[in-house]
Write a protein that holds these residues in place. Structure first.
Motif, PDB file in Angstrom:
ATOM      1  N   LEU A  76       0.838  -1.200   0.000  1.00  0.00           N
ATOM      2  CA  LEU A  76       0.000   0.000   0.000  1.00  0.00           C
ATOM      3  C   LEU A  76       0.874   1.252   0.000  1.00  0.00           C
ATOM      4  O   LEU A  76       0.642   2.194  -0.775  1.00  0.00           O
ATOM      5  N   ALA A  77       1.897   1.271   0.842  1.00  0.00           N
ATOM      6  CA  ALA A  77       2.786   2.436   0.939  1.00  0.00           C
ATOM      7  C   ALA A  77       3.537   2.673  -0.355  1.00  0.00           C
ATOM      8  O   ALA A  77       3.885   3.820  -0.683  1.00  0.00           O
ATOM      9  N   ALA A  78       3.786   1.611  -1.121  1.00  0.00           N
ATOM     10  CA  ALA A  78       4.509   1.725  -2.386  1.00  0.00           C
ATOM     11  C   ALA A  78       3.586   2.056  -3.553  1.00  0.00           C
ATOM     12  O   ALA A  78       4.046   2.158  -4.694  1.00  0.00           O
ATOM     13  N   GLY A  79       2.289   2.215  -3.276  1.00  0.00           N
ATOM     14  CA  GLY A  79       1.344   2.541  -4.339  1.00  0.00           C
ATOM     15  C   GLY A  79       0.907   1.354  -5.166  1.00  0.00           C
ATOM     16  O   GLY A  79       0.367   1.524  -6.266  1.00  0.00           O
ATOM     17  N   VAL A  80       1.127   0.150  -4.653  1.00  0.00           N
ATOM     18  CA  VAL A  80       0.712  -1.060  -5.360  1.00  0.00           C
ATOM     19  C   VAL A  80      -0.767  -1.314  -5.093  1.00  0.00           C
ATOM     20  O   VAL A  80      -1.193  -1.371  -3.940  1.00  0.00           O
ATOM     21  N   ASP A  81      -1.543  -1.465  -6.157  1.00  0.00           N
ATOM     22  CA  ASP A  81      -2.983  -1.712  -6.018  1.00  0.00           C
ATOM     23  C   ASP A  81      -3.297  -3.184  -5.772  1.00  0.00           C
ATOM     24  O   ASP A  81      -4.204  -3.515  -5.007  1.00  0.00           O
ATOM     25  N   VAL A  82      -2.546  -4.061  -6.467  1.00  0.00           N
ATOM     26  CA  VAL A  82      -2.763  -5.506  -6.348  1.00  0.00           C
ATOM     27  C   VAL A  82      -1.404  -6.177  -6.216  1.00  0.00           C
ATOM     28  O   VAL A  82      -0.500  -5.927  -7.026  1.00  0.00           O
ATOM     29  N   MET A  83      -1.259  -7.035  -5.219  1.00  0.00           N
ATOM     30  CA  MET A  83      -0.013  -7.786  -5.053  1.00  0.00           C
ATOM     31  C   MET A  83      -0.327  -9.271  -4.953  1.00  0.00           C
ATOM     32  O   MET A  83      -1.427  -9.677  -4.561  1.00  0.00           O
ATOM     33  N   ALA A  84       0.666 -10.074  -5.327  1.00  0.00           N
ATOM     34  CA  ALA A  84       0.565 -11.520  -5.125  1.00  0.00           C
ATOM     35  C   ALA A  84       1.538 -11.923  -4.036  1.00  0.00           C
ATOM     36  O   ALA A  84       2.693 -11.490  -4.031  1.00  0.00           O
ATOM     37  N   LEU A  85       1.073 -12.734  -3.111  1.00  0.00           N
ATOM     38  CA  LEU A  85       1.938 -13.312  -2.086  1.00  0.00           C
ATOM     39  C   LEU A  85       2.410 -14.664  -2.612  1.00  0.00           C
ATOM     40  O   LEU A  85       1.603 -15.565  -2.818  1.00  0.00           O
ATOM     41  N   THR A  86       3.714 -14.788  -2.842  1.00  0.00           N
ATOM     42  CA  THR A  86       4.254 -15.986  -3.494  1.00  0.00           C
ATOM     43  C   THR A  86       5.425 -16.548  -2.687  1.00  0.00           C
ATOM     44  O   THR A  86       6.563 -16.622  -3.160  1.00  0.00           O
ATOM     45  N   ASP A  87       5.158 -16.934  -1.460  1.00  0.00           N
ATOM     46  CA  ASP A  87       6.211 -17.511  -0.639  1.00  0.00           C
ATOM     47  C   ASP A  87       6.656 -18.855  -1.203  1.00  0.00           C
ATOM     48  O   ASP A  87       5.881 -19.576  -1.831  1.00  0.00           O
ATOM     49  N   HIS A  88       7.916 -19.183  -0.958  1.00  0.00           N
ATOM     50  CA  HIS A  88       8.476 -20.429  -1.466  1.00  0.00           C
ATOM     51  C   HIS A  88       7.795 -21.639  -0.835  1.00  0.00           C
ATOM     52  O   HIS A  88       7.816 -21.820   0.387  1.00  0.00           O
ATOM     53  N   ASP A  89       7.175 -22.444  -1.684  1.00  0.00           N
ATOM     54  CA  ASP A  89       6.643 -23.750  -1.282  1.00  0.00           C
ATOM     55  C   ASP A  89       5.736 -23.674  -0.060  1.00  0.00           C
ATOM     56  O   ASP A  89       5.695 -24.614   0.753  1.00  0.00           O
ATOM     57  N   SER A  90       4.995 -22.577   0.083  1.00  0.00           N
ATOM     58  CA  SER A  90       4.132 -22.437   1.256  1.00  0.00           C
ATOM     59  C   SER A  90       2.972 -21.493   0.980  1.00  0.00           C
ATOM     60  O   SER A  90       3.127 -20.475   0.297  1.00  0.00           O
ATOM     61  N   THR A  91       1.832 -21.842   1.550  1.00  0.00           N
ATOM     62  CA  THR A  91       0.662 -20.964   1.510  1.00  0.00           C
ATOM     63  C   THR A  91       0.289 -20.503   2.922  1.00  0.00           C
ATOM     64  O   THR A  91      -0.796 -19.976   3.141  1.00  0.00           O
ATOM     65  N   ALA A  92       1.186 -20.686   3.872  1.00  0.00           N
ATOM     66  CA  ALA A  92       0.878 -20.406   5.282  1.00  0.00           C
ATOM     67  C   ALA A  92       0.586 -18.935   5.550  1.00  0.00           C
ATOM     68  O   ALA A  92      -0.036 -18.596   6.561  1.00  0.00           O
ATOM     69  N   GLY A  93       1.018 -18.049   4.668  1.00  0.00           N
ATOM     70  CA  GLY A  93       0.779 -16.625   4.874  1.00  0.00           C
ATOM     71  C   GLY A  93      -0.504 -16.094   4.266  1.00  0.00           C
ATOM     72  O   GLY A  93      -0.852 -14.922   4.467  1.00  0.00           O
ATOM     73  N   TRP A  94      -1.236 -16.942   3.550  1.00  0.00           N
ATOM     74  CA  TRP A  94      -2.426 -16.463   2.843  1.00  0.00           C
ATOM     75  C   TRP A  94      -3.454 -15.821   3.778  1.00  0.00           C
ATOM     76  O   TRP A  94      -3.955 -14.727   3.485  1.00  0.00           O
ATOM     77  N   ALA A  95      -3.770 -16.477   4.858  1.00  0.00           N
ATOM     78  CA  ALA A  95      -4.856 -16.015   5.732  1.00  0.00           C
ATOM     79  C   ALA A  95      -4.541 -14.642   6.328  1.00  0.00           C
ATOM     80  O   ALA A  95      -5.373 -13.729   6.294  1.00  0.00           O
ATOM     81  N   ALA A  96      -3.337 -14.475   6.864  1.00  0.00           N
ATOM     82  CA  ALA A  96      -2.965 -13.191   7.469  1.00  0.00           C
ATOM     83  C   ALA A  96      -2.905 -12.094   6.420  1.00  0.00           C
ATOM     84  O   ALA A  96      -3.301 -10.946   6.670  1.00  0.00           O
ATOM     85  N   ALA A  97      -2.417 -12.426   5.235  1.00  0.00           N
ATOM     86  CA  ALA A  97      -2.348 -11.433   4.163  1.00  0.00           C
ATOM     87  C   ALA A  97      -3.747 -10.992   3.739  1.00  0.00           C
ATOM     88  O   ALA A  97      -3.973  -9.808   3.459  1.00  0.00           O
ATOM     89  N   LEU A  98      -4.683 -11.931   3.696  1.00  0.00           N
ATOM     90  CA  LEU A  98      -6.047 -11.592   3.298  1.00  0.00           C
ATOM     91  C   LEU A  98      -6.709 -10.664   4.310  1.00  0.00           C
ATOM     92  O   LEU A  98      -7.389  -9.703   3.932  1.00  0.00           O
ATOM     93  N   VAL A  99      -6.503 -10.925   5.585  1.00  0.00           N
ATOM     94  CA  VAL A  99      -7.064 -10.044   6.616  1.00  0.00           C
ATOM     95  C   VAL A  99      -6.532  -8.624   6.431  1.00  0.00           C
ATOM     96  O   VAL A  99      -7.293  -7.644   6.477  1.00  0.00           O
ATOM     97  N   ALA A 100      -5.238  -8.496   6.199  1.00  0.00           N
ATOM     98  CA  ALA A 100      -4.635  -7.175   6.008  1.00  0.00           C
ATOM     99  C   ALA A 100      -5.118  -6.525   4.722  1.00  0.00           C
ATOM    100  O   ALA A 100      -5.378  -5.317   4.679  1.00  0.00           O
ATOM    101  N   ALA A 101      -5.236  -7.320   3.652  1.00  0.00           N
ATOM    102  CA  ALA A 101      -5.685  -6.774   2.369  1.00  0.00           C
ATOM    103  C   ALA A 101      -7.095  -6.206   2.478  1.00  0.00           C
ATOM    104  O   ALA A 101      -7.387  -5.121   1.953  1.00  0.00           O
ATOM    105  N   ARG A 102      -7.970  -6.925   3.153  1.00  0.00           N
ATOM    106  CA  ARG A 102      -9.341  -6.433   3.338  1.00  0.00           C
ATOM    107  C   ARG A 102      -9.359  -5.158   4.172  1.00  0.00           C
ATOM    108  O   ARG A 102     -10.117  -4.220   3.882  1.00  0.00           O
TER     109      ARG A 102
END
Length: 287
Positions: A26-52
């Motif tokens: 958000l601070a960098a002016g990015v409207d849409v970002m992809a979370l692409t951690d190596h071999d893991s989806t463990a960050g999806w839930a926390a990222a979604l809460v923040a994105a909303r």
């Protein structure tokens, strides 16, 4: 619309928790970002809460570490796959376990020559994160052995170093097939980044395309200009999507969020092709 489809949190080798990563976007002016951690989806839930909460679009994804039969490293981005798909999950779990064992063996070798222990490395790994060479690099920096990650990878942690240990990773063709089976969109990450090491020949690209590859990450700081031109031509001839992104790792690399971006129509195609998971787009960014 500013779209960055490749960023890492501390769930893998980034330095920020997923929520902080979204705030940084958000601070960098990015409207849409992809979370692409190596071999893991463990960050999806926390990222979604923040994105909303912050109104940032989020494309859940992952970066799969692969190796060809010639021992060449390939990174495959996948977007919006089903994180519970058994075939893909089993392969990722196998690779993560191999990476853990590999890291432990590398640290044992390093400890013969440097004041470094497994506890030193573990201190740089977030709970549940996929441990890798970047975490060893961070421990080397903290111990004053090297100045930064780049120096660590250029010297002590290079694949030619006596401390290096290989590990299991899926073949890229198999990875593409599994991502498609999981309803995801597979995109070849920084495919011609020769500064990182050996790159695959044209035959591997075509084998991956035959397996269902849907895109290539062209605009990436590690792809040289002549390589980008070759990739655009390959994409044009084979109907592949062309993406651009930062490969942001927080303080772990100099890459900046939004330094390369993806066109909105390409994101729209990714959203249309995916059947495994859904992206979050605030109302004002709906396509």
């Amino acid at each position: 619309m500013k779209i960055d489809l490749h960023a890492h949190s501390n769930v893998s080798d980034g330095t920020q928790p997923p929520a902080q990563l979204v705030a940084a976007a958000l601070a960098a002016g990015v409207d849409v970002m992809a979370l692409t951690d190596h071999d893991s989806t463990a960050g999806w839930a926390a990222a979604l809460v923040a994105a909303r909460a912050l109104g940032v679009g989020l494309v859940p994804g992952m970066e799969i570490s692969c190796t060809t039969d010639r021992g060449i490293s390939v990174h495959l981005l996948c977007y919006l796959h089903d994180p519970t798909h058994q075939g893909l999950l089993a392969e990722i779990t196998k690779a993560k376990e191999a990476r853990q064992s590999r890291a432990e063996r590398m640290v044992l070798r390093l400890a013969e020559d440097y004041p470094l222990s497994w506890d030193d490395v573990s201190a740089h790994v977030a709970p549940g994160a996929t441990v890798g060479r970047p975490h060893i690099a961070d421990a080397l920096v903290a111990a004053g052995i090297v100045s930064d990650r780049n120096e660590a990878f250029a010297t002590i942690l290079t694949s030619h170093s006596r401390y290096f240990v290989s590990h299991y990773a899926p073949d890229p063709v198999l990875a593409v097939q599994l991502v498609r089976a999981a309803g995801g969109v597979p995109v070849f990450a920084h495919p011609v980044a020769s500064s990182r090491g050996r790159v695959v020949d044209a035959q591997v690209f075509h084998d991956m395309i035959d397996a269902g590859l849907l895109g290539v990450e062209v605009d990436h700081r590690d792809n040289p200009p002549e390589g980008r031109a070759w990739l655009r031509n390959l994409a044009s001839k084979n109907g592949l999507l062309v993406t651009g992104s930062s490969d942001y790792h927080g303080a772990g690399k100099p890459n900046l969020l939004g330094e390369n971006t993806t066109r909105p129509e390409v994101l729209e195609s990714i959203l249309a092709l995916a059947t495994g998971a859904r992206a979050y787009l605030p109302h004002q960014l709906q396509m």
